[in-house]
Motif scaffolding. Structure first.
Motif, PDB file in Angstrom:
ATOM      1  N   PRO A 292       0.826  -1.222   0.000  1.00  0.00           N
ATOM      2  CA  PRO A 292       0.000   0.000   0.000  1.00  0.00           C
ATOM      3  C   PRO A 292       0.854   1.264   0.000  1.00  0.00           C
ATOM      4  N   LEU A 293       0.258   2.350  -0.499  1.00  0.00           N
ATOM      5  CA  LEU A 293       0.896   3.656  -0.432  1.00  0.00           C
ATOM      6  C   LEU A 293       0.423   4.372   0.833  1.00  0.00           C
ATOM      7  N   HIS A 294       1.313   5.183   1.422  1.00  0.00           N
ATOM      8  CA  HIS A 294       0.966   5.915   2.634  1.00  0.00           C
ATOM      9  C   HIS A 294       1.158   7.414   2.390  1.00  0.00           C
ATOM     10  N   PHE A 295       0.104   8.177   2.659  1.00  0.00           N
ATOM     11  CA  PHE A 295       0.169   9.634   2.542  1.00  0.00           C
ATOM     12  C   PHE A 295      -0.128  10.233   3.906  1.00  0.00           C
ATOM     13  N   ASN A 296       0.780  11.064   4.387  1.00  0.00           N
ATOM     14  CA  ASN A 296       0.621  11.696   5.697  1.00  0.00           C
ATOM     15  C   ASN A 296       0.073  13.106   5.563  1.00  0.00           C
ATOM     16  N   TYR A 297      -0.869  13.453   6.423  1.00  0.00           N
ATOM     17  CA  TYR A 297      -1.414  14.801   6.480  1.00  0.00           C
ATOM     18  C   TYR A 297      -1.983  15.031   7.882  1.00  0.00           C
ATOM     19  N   PRO A 298      -2.261  16.257   8.277  1.00  0.00           N
ATOM     20  CA  PRO A 298      -2.750  16.522   9.639  1.00  0.00           C
ATOM     21  C   PRO A 298      -4.053  15.779   9.925  1.00  0.00           C
ATOM     22  N   SER A 299      -4.219  15.381  11.182  1.00  0.00           N
ATOM     23  CA  SER A 299      -5.432  14.663  11.570  1.00  0.00           C
ATOM     24  C   SER A 299      -6.650  15.550  11.406  1.00  0.00           C
ATOM     25  N   THR A 300      -7.787  14.955  11.045  1.00  0.00           N
ATOM     26  CA  THR A 300      -9.013  15.710  10.834  1.00  0.00           C
ATOM     27  C   THR A 300      -9.719  15.978  12.160  1.00  0.00           C
ATOM     28  N   ALA A 301     -10.597  16.981  12.137  1.00  0.00           N
ATOM     29  CA  ALA A 301     -11.259  17.391  13.382  1.00  0.00           C
ATOM     30  C   ALA A 301     -12.777  17.360  13.264  1.00  0.00           C
ATOM     31  N   ASN A 302     -13.295  16.791  12.185  1.00  0.00           N
ATOM     32  CA  ASN A 302     -14.739  16.796  11.973  1.00  0.00           C
ATOM     33  C   ASN A 302     -15.133  15.530  11.226  1.00  0.00           C
ATOM     34  N   ASP A 303     -15.998  14.738  11.852  1.00  0.00           N
ATOM     35  CA  ASP A 303     -16.414  13.473  11.234  1.00  0.00           C
ATOM     36  C   ASP A 303     -17.789  13.567  10.581  1.00  0.00           C
ATOM     37  N   GLU A 304     -18.407  14.746  10.588  1.00  0.00           N
ATOM     38  CA  GLU A 304     -19.754  14.871  10.054  1.00  0.00           C
ATOM     39  C   GLU A 304     -19.759  14.915   8.533  1.00  0.00           C
ATOM     40  N   GLU A 305     -18.735  15.493   7.924  1.00  0.00           N
ATOM     41  CA  GLU A 305     -18.643  15.546   6.473  1.00  0.00           C
ATOM     42  C   GLU A 305     -17.824  14.360   5.967  1.00  0.00           C
ATOM     43  N   VAL A 306     -18.309  13.728   4.935  1.00  0.00           N
ATOM     44  CA  VAL A 306     -17.596  12.588   4.360  1.00  0.00           C
ATOM     45  C   VAL A 306     -16.391  13.099   3.582  1.00  0.00           C
ATOM     46  N   PRO A 307     -15.175  12.591   3.850  1.00  0.00           N
ATOM     47  CA  PRO A 307     -14.003  13.031   3.087  1.00  0.00           C
ATOM     48  C   PRO A 307     -14.202  12.766   1.592  1.00  0.00           C
ATOM     49  N   TYR A 308     -13.673  13.657   0.775  1.00  0.00           N
ATOM     50  CA  TYR A 308     -13.765  13.485  -0.679  1.00  0.00           C
ATOM     51  C   TYR A 308     -12.431  12.982  -1.203  1.00  0.00           C
ATOM     52  N   LEU A 309     -12.483  11.930  -2.026  1.00  0.00           N
ATOM     53  CA  LEU A 309     -11.275  11.362  -2.612  1.00  0.00           C
ATOM     54  C   LEU A 309     -11.526  11.108  -4.091  1.00  0.00           C
ATOM     55  N   GLN A 310     -10.605  11.561  -4.918  1.00  0.00           N
ATOM     56  CA  GLN A 310     -10.711  11.370  -6.366  1.00  0.00           C
ATOM     57  C   GLN A 310      -9.348  10.936  -6.906  1.00  0.00           C
ATOM     58  N   ILE A 311      -9.369   9.966  -7.819  1.00  0.00           N
ATOM     59  CA  ILE A 311      -8.148   9.496  -8.472  1.00  0.00           C
ATOM     60  C   ILE A 311      -8.255   9.802  -9.952  1.00  0.00           C
ATOM     61  N   THR A 312      -7.338  10.625 -10.455  1.00  0.00           N
ATOM     62  CA  THR A 312      -7.356  11.051 -11.858  1.00  0.00           C
ATOM     63  C   THR A 312      -5.922  11.212 -12.341  1.00  0.00           C
ATOM     64  N   ASP A 313      -5.631  10.652 -13.517  1.00  0.00           N
ATOM     65  CA  ASP A 313      -4.317  10.828 -14.151  1.00  0.00           C
ATOM     66  C   ASP A 313      -3.166  10.523 -13.199  1.00  0.00           C
ATOM     67  N   SER A 314      -3.257   9.378 -12.517  1.00  0.00           N
ATOM     68  CA  SER A 314      -2.206   8.889 -11.611  1.00  0.00           C
ATOM     69  C   SER A 314      -1.943   9.826 -10.438  1.00  0.00           C
ATOM     70  N   LYS A 315      -2.943  10.632 -10.089  1.00  0.00           N
ATOM     71  CA  LYS A 315      -2.844  11.478  -8.905  1.00  0.00           C
ATOM     72  C   LYS A 315      -4.047  11.244  -8.011  1.00  0.00           C
ATOM     73  N   ILE A 316      -3.833  11.407  -6.719  1.00  0.00           N
ATOM     74  CA  ILE A 316      -4.924  11.301  -5.763  1.00  0.00           C
ATOM     75  C   ILE A 316      -5.220  12.686  -5.198  1.00  0.00           C
ATOM     76  N   TYR A 317      -6.505  13.055  -5.173  1.00  0.00           N
ATOM     77  CA  TYR A 317      -6.963  14.340  -4.632  1.00  0.00           C
ATOM     78  C   TYR A 317      -7.839  14.034  -3.418  1.00  0.00           C
ATOM     79  N   PHE A 318      -7.562  14.746  -2.325  1.00  0.00           N
ATOM     80  CA  PHE A 318      -8.253  14.447  -1.077  1.00  0.00           C
ATOM     81  C   PHE A 318      -8.658  15.746  -0.390  1.00  0.00           C
ATOM     82  N   VAL A 319      -9.919  15.818   0.058  1.00  0.00           N
ATOM     83  CA  VAL A 319     -10.423  16.993   0.782  1.00  0.00           C
ATOM     84  C   VAL A 319     -11.147  16.517   2.031  1.00  0.00           C
ATOM     85  N   ASN A 320     -10.830  17.144   3.174  1.00  0.00           N
ATOM     86  CA  ASN A 320     -11.526  16.785   4.410  1.00  0.00           C
ATOM     87  C   ASN A 320     -11.584  17.984   5.346  1.00  0.00           C
ATOM     88  N   ARG A 321     -12.594  18.019   6.194  1.00  0.00           N
ATOM     89  CA  ARG A 321     -12.806  19.119   7.128  1.00  0.00           C
ATOM     90  C   ARG A 321     -11.779  19.072   8.256  1.00  0.00           C
TER      91      ARG A 321
END
Length: 402
Positions: free
Chosen positions: A327-356
């Motif tokens: 597996p691949l591992h990507f590190n980023y700051p821990s999230t602080a809100n579980d009410e919104e579903v994180p958004y994840l998109q894979i396009t052109d060999s890149k991963i895009y991630f958005v979270n509250r």
């Protein structure tokens, strides 16, 4: 006067619809909710041509927004025609249909704005749809498929229909994807059975002879006492080029009246290979089964993301090698809100991630080939004092203008 009443009524409806649209646009412009992307680290060029289509909600206020490096705009500021398309398809498809309406106006006239109905390559544009399924098609009757093909070099088009015998009685047929190769048009379609259940079909049509070849059922769910079934397809329906694989899941649940979380009896993943017409069942490790619903298909790999407080673990299955890889591992700051579903998109060999997070929304871009972090930033309100603390911002699509 009576013979003109239909014309008058239609005219009134059109005028009312257009007037209502522009009144809403004027009201919306007074209540704009501006957002911007603030870079934390990484290469700013990664977001240079990106547009994020988002839904903003706060109390009774709802806005559809486009967010880029330059700020945000309200969808209601689009033209009337752009607004009509925007209500039906995500941003990446809106631009596609706007372009094709301009280039191929005659061919696009009267067609649905649904990317799953289309296939396009350098030479042609193909549109497929089922005709006249308004109520029920009885077993043994014919399902009629309409195929429209545009020659992009000459701007000439041809339209024809083929009839496929209905293997069961259906109340609806839905086209999920179109694959075209070596003179064959393959249509992945879901048939909703009149007596309950679904069938996943591959309808094959001879493009040159304009003839129906065969109908293959690759998956089926039944209506059973005490058991509910569901079928889900994981292909990106906005992709109009050939995908060699169709990835789908069949789930069975115990029928528990009033339960918000029904008990899962079984979850099975399958992949259909368009090049050899074979179906393969994918074995999912037990620890990944709770995350199957967030699965992504990209080219020759299946990805299952697992979120944690330390970041994201992206599990990978190589379809051609028939094996799970590291597996691949990507590190980023821990999230602080579980009410919104994180958004994840894979396009052109890149991963895009958005979270509250506490002070906005984390926006992360990673490289699938190297596991490298390419960009990290935040989506924040430009006038934070005007933002309610309980607002939600849900990303619908990330699109590159390149």
């Amino acid at each position: 006067m009576k013979k003109y009443w239909k014309t008058i009524l239609i005219s009134l409806v059109i005028v009312t619809t257009i007037g209502s649209y522009y009144i809403k646009a004027a009201v919306a412009s007074k209540n704009d909710v501006p957002f911007k992307i603030e870079t934390t680290s990484g290469n700013k060029e990664e977001i240079g041509n990106l547009i994020l289509q988002a839904s903003y909600q706060s109390g009774d206020i709802h806005r559809w927004l486009y967010i880029s490096k330059d700020g945000s705009t309200n969808q209601m500021k689009q033209s009337f025609i752009e607004g009509l398309i925007a209500r039906q398809v995500p941003l990446v498809s809106q631009k596609y249909f706007q372009k094709n309406i301009q280039k191929y106006r005659n061919f696009m006239r009267g067609k649905e704005f649904d990317p799953s109905l289309y296939f396009e390559d350098e030479a042609r544009l193909i549109y497929t749809t089922f005709q006249d399924i308004d109520d029920r098609v009885v077993k043994g009757d014919f399902l009629t498929l309409q195929i429209d093909i545009l020659d992009k070099n000459t701007n000439d088009s041809v339209s024809f229909e083929v009839n496929a015998p209905a293997q069961e009685s259906y109340y609806w047929m839905y086209v999920n994807d179109v694959y075209v190769e070596n003179g064959e048009i393959k249509i992945l379609a879901t048939g909703y059975l009149y007596n309950g259940g679904e069938e996943l079909h591959i309808y094959t049509i001879d493009e040159n002879n304009k003839e129906f070849e065969h109908d293959s059922i690759i998956a089926k769910t039944y209506s059973e006492v005490g058991v509910n079934s569901s079928m889900r397809i994981f292909n990106d329906y906005s992709n109009l080029q050939n995908e060699n694989y169709f990835l789908y899941m069949i789930k069975k649940y115990k029928d528990q009246m009033g339960s918000a979380t029904p008990e899962i009896i079984s979850s099975q993943m399958y992949i259909y290979n368009n090049t050899n017409n074979e179906v393969e069942e994918i074995s999912i490790p037990a620890e990944l089964k709770p995350n199957m619903d967030s699965m992504h298909l990209h080219r020759t790999e299946i990805y299952i993301p697992v979120h944690s407080t330390n970041g994201l673990e992206l599990n990978r299955y190589n379809i051609e090698k028939k094996q799970w890889e590291e597996p691949l591992h990507f590190n980023y700051p821990s999230t602080a809100n579980d009410e919104e579903v994180p958004y994840l998109q894979i396009t052109d060999s890149k991963i895009y991630f958005v979270n509250r997070v506490d002070d906005g929304h984390l926006f992360f871009i990673g490289d699938l080939r190297t596991g490298e972090t390419l960009y990290e930033g935040k989506i924040i309100g430009e006038n934070r004092e005007n933002l309610d603390t309980d607002y939600s911002l849900n990303i619908q699509q990330i699109y590159s203008t390149n």
